[in-house]
Design a protein around this motif. Structure first.
Motif, PDB file in Angstrom:
ATOM      1  N   ALA A  29       0.814  -1.218   0.000  1.00 53.90           N
ATOM      2  CA  ALA A  29       0.000   0.000   0.000  1.00 53.90           C
ATOM      3  C   ALA A  29       0.846   1.266   0.000  1.00 53.90           C
ATOM      4  N   SER A  30       2.146   1.137   0.216  1.00 56.25           N
ATOM      5  CA  SER A  30       3.010   2.321   0.252  1.00 56.25           C
ATOM      6  C   SER A  30       3.077   2.966  -1.115  1.00 56.25           C
ATOM      7  N   ASP A  31       3.060   4.292  -1.140  1.00 55.56           N
ATOM      8  CA  ASP A  31       3.028   4.983  -2.415  1.00 55.56           C
ATOM      9  C   ASP A  31       4.158   5.982  -2.599  1.00 55.56           C
ATOM     10  N   TYR A  32       5.120   5.960  -1.668  1.00 53.17           N
ATOM     11  CA  TYR A  32       6.209   6.932  -1.778  1.00 53.17           C
ATOM     12  C   TYR A  32       7.457   6.302  -1.177  1.00 53.17           C
ATOM     13  N   PHE A  33       8.547   6.366  -1.924  1.00 51.02           N
ATOM     14  CA  PHE A  33       9.795   5.736  -1.515  1.00 51.02           C
ATOM     15  C   PHE A  33      10.940   6.724  -1.705  1.00 51.02           C
ATOM     16  N   ILE A  34      11.900   6.630  -0.787  1.00 49.95           N
ATOM     17  CA  ILE A  34      13.011   7.570  -0.825  1.00 49.95           C
ATOM     18  C   ILE A  34      14.327   6.831  -0.613  1.00 49.95           C
ATOM     19  N   TRP A  35      15.342   7.286  -1.285  1.00 49.77           N
ATOM     20  CA  TRP A  35      16.698   6.819  -1.017  1.00 49.77           C
ATOM     21  C   TRP A  35      17.442   7.930  -0.278  1.00 49.77           C
ATOM     22  N   TYR A  36      18.091   7.516   0.818  1.00 48.18           N
ATOM     23  CA  TYR A  36      18.918   8.433   1.592  1.00 48.18           C
ATOM     24  C   TYR A  36      20.358   7.943   1.597  1.00 48.18           C
ATOM     25  N   LYS A  37      21.272   8.898   1.666  1.00 51.67           N
ATOM     26  CA  LYS A  37      22.702   8.619   1.789  1.00 51.67           C
ATOM     27  C   LYS A  37      23.139   9.102   3.168  1.00 51.67           C
ATOM     28  N   GLN A  38      23.881   8.263   3.869  1.00 49.94           N
ATOM     29  CA  GLN A  38      24.360   8.670   5.182  1.00 49.94           C
ATOM     30  C   GLN A  38      25.870   8.498   5.249  1.00 49.94           C
ATOM     31  N   GLU A  39      26.549   9.600   5.387  1.00 47.67           N
ATOM     32  CA  GLU A  39      27.994   9.564   5.597  1.00 47.67           C
ATOM     33  C   GLU A  39      28.268   9.450   7.088  1.00 47.67           C
ATOM     34  N   SER A  40      29.433   8.981   7.396  1.00 45.21           N
ATOM     35  CA  SER A  40      29.794   8.708   8.782  1.00 45.21           C
ATOM     36  C   SER A  40      29.614   9.937   9.668  1.00 45.21           C
ATOM     37  N   GLY A  41      28.846   9.770  10.748  1.00 47.40           N
ATOM     38  CA  GLY A  41      28.653  10.851  11.701  1.00 47.40           C
ATOM     39  C   GLY A  41      27.662  11.919  11.277  1.00 47.40           C
ATOM     40  N   LYS A  42      26.959  11.672  10.180  1.00 40.41           N
ATOM     41  CA  LYS A  42      26.009  12.677   9.687  1.00 40.41           C
ATOM     42  C   LYS A  42      24.609  12.098   9.614  1.00 40.41           C
ATOM     43  N   GLY A  43      23.655  12.979   9.398  1.00 40.89           N
ATOM     44  CA  GLY A  43      22.276  12.554   9.253  1.00 40.89           C
ATOM     45  C   GLY A  43      21.988  12.086   7.845  1.00 40.89           C
ATOM     46  N   PRO A  44      20.883  11.358   7.659  1.00 37.79           N
ATOM     47  CA  PRO A  44      20.496  10.923   6.316  1.00 37.79           C
ATOM     48  C   PRO A  44      20.287  12.110   5.379  1.00 37.79           C
ATOM     49  N   GLN A  45      20.808  11.978   4.186  1.00 35.18           N
ATOM     50  CA  GLN A  45      20.708  13.027   3.177  1.00 35.18           C
ATOM     51  C   GLN A  45      19.886  12.509   2.010  1.00 35.18           C
ATOM     52  N   PHE A  46      18.857  13.248   1.654  1.00 32.47           N
ATOM     53  CA  PHE A  46      17.987  12.857   0.549  1.00 32.47           C
ATOM     54  C   PHE A  46      18.768  12.742  -0.756  1.00 32.47           C
ATOM     55  N   ILE A  47      18.510  11.654  -1.486  1.00 28.04           N
ATOM     56  CA  ILE A  47      19.117  11.493  -2.806  1.00 28.04           C
ATOM     57  C   ILE A  47      18.057  11.644  -3.881  1.00 28.04           C
ATOM     58  N   ILE A  48      17.044  10.787  -3.806  1.00 23.52           N
ATOM     59  CA  ILE A  48      16.021  10.775  -4.836  1.00 23.52           C
ATOM     60  C   ILE A  48      14.799  10.069  -4.288  1.00 23.52           C
ATOM     61  N   ASP A  49      13.655  10.401  -4.816  1.00 19.25           N
ATOM     62  CA  ASP A  49      12.427   9.738  -4.382  1.00 19.25           C
ATOM     63  C   ASP A  49      11.628   9.297  -5.603  1.00 19.25           C
ATOM     64  N   ILE A  50      10.638   8.467  -5.338  1.00 23.15           N
ATOM     65  CA  ILE A  50       9.758   8.015  -6.413  1.00 23.15           C
ATOM     66  C   ILE A  50       8.397   7.689  -5.826  1.00 23.15           C
ATOM     67  N   ARG A  51       7.371   7.999  -6.575  1.00 24.76           N
ATOM     68  CA  ARG A  51       6.012   7.680  -6.157  1.00 24.76           C
ATOM     69  C   ARG A  51       5.540   6.443  -6.893  1.00 24.76           C
ATOM     70  N   SER A  52       4.536   5.810  -6.351  1.00 25.31           N
ATOM     71  CA  SER A  52       4.136   4.501  -6.869  1.00 25.31           C
ATOM     72  C   SER A  52       3.489   4.562  -8.245  1.00 25.31           C
ATOM     73  N   ASN A  53       3.172   5.748  -8.718  1.00 24.82           N
ATOM     74  CA  ASN A  53       2.608   5.853 -10.066  1.00 24.82           C
ATOM     75  C   ASN A  53       3.696   5.936 -11.140  1.00 24.82           C
ATOM     76  N   MET A  54       4.954   5.770 -10.706  1.00 24.72           N
ATOM     77  CA  MET A  54       6.083   5.811 -11.626  1.00 24.72           C
ATOM     78  C   MET A  54       6.879   4.519 -11.502  1.00 24.72           C
ATOM     79  N   ASP A  55       7.597   4.174 -12.584  1.00 26.21           N
ATOM     80  CA  ASP A  55       8.480   3.011 -12.562  1.00 26.21           C
ATOM     81  C   ASP A  55       9.936   3.423 -12.459  1.00 26.21           C
ATOM     82  N   LYS A  56      10.207   4.641 -12.879  1.00 30.26           N
ATOM     83  CA  LYS A  56      11.597   5.074 -12.978  1.00 30.26           C
ATOM     84  C   LYS A  56      11.658   6.575 -12.792  1.00 30.26           C
TER      85      LYS A  56
END
Lengths: 114, 113
Positions: A29-56
């Motif tokens: 049922a999830s409709d939104y997905f995100i990739w985060y990058k985390q470097e050592s000692g830092k918080g998650p950094q947004f890379i890219i997201d995608i909604r479920s109505n898309m494939d790419k």
């Protein structure tokens, strides 16, 4: 139960190669997905997201692919650079009632060798 | 570029003591979150906050935890009586709308001795 996980805990690539990081999710049922990058000692950094109505979806050197049939998400990094070395997390935006929260996977540690 | 800030960067406390972790979300954001990450593990949701009240909390967020937005800029997480297992990185996040990117702060490393 809720589960967003990754197939491999570590990935080592040569500089200039393409990297692919995979993720499986369980909540169809999830409709939104995100990739985060985390470097050592830092918080998650947004890379890219995608909604479920898309494939790419493509960004700068990154592409996210979503396969809803098998509930699989991947992050492709083109021409990987040493600065890409980090832990990468996929996250699923889970809705419950009137609230939302991110459910993170366990992370893949990407090491880029010069 | 606007960013989420957190203070302190590292907090050391003795077991049983109270700690307050502070966050300043991005100014026009409306939804606020706290997450926790135990060393080497994944990021875990603790609590979400909107319109001055908790929207959702996880099973980790028991009676020892509380959140507050005391003014128009700060968002705090209080742990009343810390336990050894509370040692972790605590991340604050905010977003302008639900279902959009959450911006994370740099985290506060809490060490309970």
């Amino acid at each position: 139960g809720e589960s967003v996980g990754l197939h491999l805990p570590t990935l080592s690539v040569q500089e200039g190669d393409n990297s692919i990081i995979n993720c499986a999710y369980s909540n169809s049922a999830s409709d939104y997905f995100i990739w985060y990058k985390q470097e050592s000692g830092k918080g998650p950094q947004f890379i890219i997201d995608i909604r479920s109505n898309m494939d790419k979806r493509q960004g700068q050197r990154v592409t996210v692919l979503l396969n809803k049939t098998v509930k699989h998400l991947s992050l492709q990094i083109a021409a990987t650079q040493p600065g890409d070395s980090a832990v990468y997390f996929c996250a699923e935006n889970k809705k419950q009632g009137g609230s939302e929260k991110l459910v993170f996977g366990k992370g893949t540690k990407l090491t880029v060798n010069p | 570029e606007p960013e989420v800030t957190q203070t302190p960067s590292h907090q050391v406390t003795q077991m049983g003591q109270e700690v307050i972790l502070r966050c300043v979300p991005i100014s026009n954001h409306l939804y606020f979150y706290w997450y926790r990450q135990i060393l080497g593990q994944k990021v875990e949701f603790l609590v979400s906050f909107y319109n001055n009240e908790i929207s959702e909390k996880s099973e980790i967020f028991d009676d020892q935890f509380s959140v507050e937005r005391p003014d128009g800029s700060n968002f705090t997480l209080k742990i009343r009586s810390t336990k050894l297992e509370d040692s972790a990185m605590y991340f604050c996040a905010s977003t302008i709308l639900r279902g959009y990117e959450q911006y994370f702060g740099p985290g506060t490393r809490l060490t309970v001795t």
